[in-house]
Design a protein around this motif. Structure first.
Motif, PDB file in Angstrom:
ATOM      1  N   GLN A 161     -22.820  57.428   7.689  1.00 51.70           N
ATOM      2  CA  GLN A 161     -23.837  57.152   8.702  1.00 51.70           C
ATOM      3  C   GLN A 161     -24.950  56.286   8.130  1.00 51.70           C
ATOM      4  N   LYS A 162     -25.336  56.570   6.894  1.00 49.80           N
ATOM      5  CA  LYS A 162     -26.372  55.781   6.225  1.00 49.80           C
ATOM      6  C   LYS A 162     -25.929  54.332   6.088  1.00 49.80           C
ATOM      7  N   SER A 163     -24.675  54.130   5.727  1.00 47.92           N
ATOM      8  CA  SER A 163     -24.143  52.780   5.577  1.00 47.92           C
ATOM      9  C   SER A 163     -24.050  52.067   6.925  1.00 47.92           C
ATOM     10  N   GLU A 164     -23.755  52.819   7.962  1.00 51.81           N
ATOM     11  CA  GLU A 164     -23.676  52.233   9.300  1.00 51.81           C
ATOM     12  C   GLU A 164     -25.044  51.706   9.733  1.00 51.81           C
ATOM     13  N   GLU A 165     -26.092  52.490   9.487  1.00 49.33           N
ATOM     14  CA  GLU A 165     -27.446  52.068   9.838  1.00 49.33           C
ATOM     15  C   GLU A 165     -27.854  50.830   9.040  1.00 49.33           C
ATOM     16  N   ALA A 166     -27.514  50.823   7.748  1.00 55.98           N
ATOM     17  CA  ALA A 166     -27.837  49.664   6.905  1.00 55.98           C
ATOM     18  C   ALA A 166     -27.023  48.451   7.336  1.00 55.98           C
ATOM     19  N   GLY A 167     -25.770  48.677   7.723  1.00 53.72           N
ATOM     20  CA  GLY A 167     -24.901  47.588   8.150  1.00 53.72           C
ATOM     21  C   GLY A 167     -25.461  46.830   9.338  1.00 53.72           C
ATOM     22  N   ILE A 168     -26.018  47.555  10.288  1.00 52.25           N
ATOM     23  CA  ILE A 168     -26.618  46.909  11.457  1.00 52.25           C
ATOM     24  C   ILE A 168     -27.776  46.019  11.028  1.00 52.25           C
ATOM     25  N   LYS A 169     -28.619  46.520  10.139  1.00 50.53           N
ATOM     26  CA  LYS A 169     -29.775  45.752   9.662  1.00 50.53           C
ATOM     27  C   LYS A 169     -29.329  44.511   8.888  1.00 50.53           C
ATOM     28  N   ILE A 170     -28.254  44.642   8.114  1.00 42.49           N
ATOM     29  CA  ILE A 170     -27.720  43.498   7.362  1.00 42.49           C
ATOM     30  C   ILE A 170     -27.255  42.407   8.319  1.00 42.49           C
ATOM     31  N   LEU A 171     -26.553  42.824   9.359  1.00 48.24           N
ATOM     32  CA  LEU A 171     -26.016  41.866  10.319  1.00 48.24           C
ATOM     33  C   LEU A 171     -27.108  41.259  11.206  1.00 48.24           C
ATOM     34  N   CYS A 172     -28.271  41.878  11.234  1.00 45.42           N
ATOM     35  CA  CYS A 172     -29.411  41.326  11.976  1.00 45.42           C
ATOM     36  C   CYS A 172     -30.262  40.407  11.108  1.00 45.42           C
ATOM     37  N   SER A 173     -30.007  40.402   9.816  1.00 43.64           N
ATOM     38  CA  SER A 173     -30.831  39.629   8.888  1.00 43.64           C
ATOM     39  C   SER A 173     -30.487  38.142   8.943  1.00 43.64           C
ATOM     40  N   PRO A 174     -31.499  37.268   8.765  1.00 42.22           N
ATOM     41  CA  PRO A 174     -31.226  35.828   8.719  1.00 42.22           C
ATOM     42  C   PRO A 174     -30.475  35.413   7.449  1.00 42.22           C
ATOM     43  N   ASN A 175     -30.529  36.247   6.411  1.00 40.04           N
ATOM     44  CA  ASN A 175     -29.807  35.996   5.155  1.00 40.04           C
ATOM     45  C   ASN A 175     -28.979  37.242   4.814  1.00 40.04           C
TER      46      ASN A 175
END
Length: 237
Positions: A161-175
């Motif tokens: 679940q922690k990785s899922e939350e981080a994954g969303i933020k990564i995919l929203c990042s400009p880099n």
């Protein structure tokens, strides 16, 4: 299909070659009741993908949860053999066949939906599935960033679940590549990131991946983990 308790090694004193066979799947199951019984009692769906004739055996290619496996039947159908065939030159025929059978054609993958990182001309292509908090995944990505003339296609495959939350933020990042290497301080989420992560996860599950990192090279060969020896060979070819 139930796994054998130990690996059975059969030594073949003739060089085994695959050949055409007129044996059908129906006739095979009729002639080999032990195989039919094993398939019917399997806990998960198992299908016969191919049947090939060898010097002394039939090679039966099975598909189990997206992965190709091999068993052998003697031509009199008296014995079913689970394990590896070794020829007189000590070559593991089964291991080499499985590598070939389980290759993945990257041209069939949805690479347009991956995170793409290109270095140089981007000649060599490599596809990876990574978890945001997987140490071996981080080592893999840091290694890849040091290579030249390649294109990386990265899919986020969250294992918690922690990785899922981080994954969303990564995919929203400009880099996203830099964000992947430092996910702890990311704060921004977005609907588009949720949609992308859902697809990345769905795609990984469609390949029946068991963990991360998972690597697919442009020649179709694939493996789990950060295998530096295989990667060094790939980049120096």
């Amino acid at each position: 299909m139930k796994k054998a308790g130990s690996v059975l090694i059969i030594v073949v004193f003739v060089f085994s070659k695959l050949g055409f066979t007129t044996m059908t799947k129906e006739k095979l199951l009729e002639s080999a009741p032990q195989l039919k019984k094993s398939l019917e009692s399997a806990r998960e769906e198992v299908s016969i993908e191919a049947l090939n004739e060898m010097d002394s055996f039939y090679e039966v290619v099975l598909k189990v949860r997206g992965e190709k496996k091999i068993l052998y039947l003697t031509k009199d159908f008296k014995y079913m053999i689970l394990g590896s065939l070794i020829d007189r030159d000590n070559k593991n025929i089964t291991k080499e066949r499985l590598k070939e059978l389980n290759k993945i054609d990257i041209s069939t993958l949805p690479l347009k939906d991956a995170l793409v990182y290109k270095n140089g001309n981007g000649t060599k292509k490599i596809v990876v599935f990574v978890d945001p908090f997987c140490p071996h995944c981080k080592n893999l990505i840091n290694y890849l960033k040091q290579q030249k003339d390649f294109t990386l296609y990265m899919f986020i495959f969250p294992l918690s679940q922690k990785s899922e939350e981080a994954g969303i933020k990564i995919l929203c990042s400009p880099n996203p590549l830099d964000a992947y290497l430092n996910p702890e301080n990311l704060k921004e989420t977005c609907e588009e990131g949720e949609k992308k992560l859902f697809f990345h996860s769905l795609f990984a599950r469609s390949l029946y991946l068991k963990g991360a990192p998972f690597v697919i090279l442009e020649n179709g060969s694939n493996f789990y983990g950060f295998n530096k020896d295989l990667l060094d060979k790939f980049f120096t070819q």
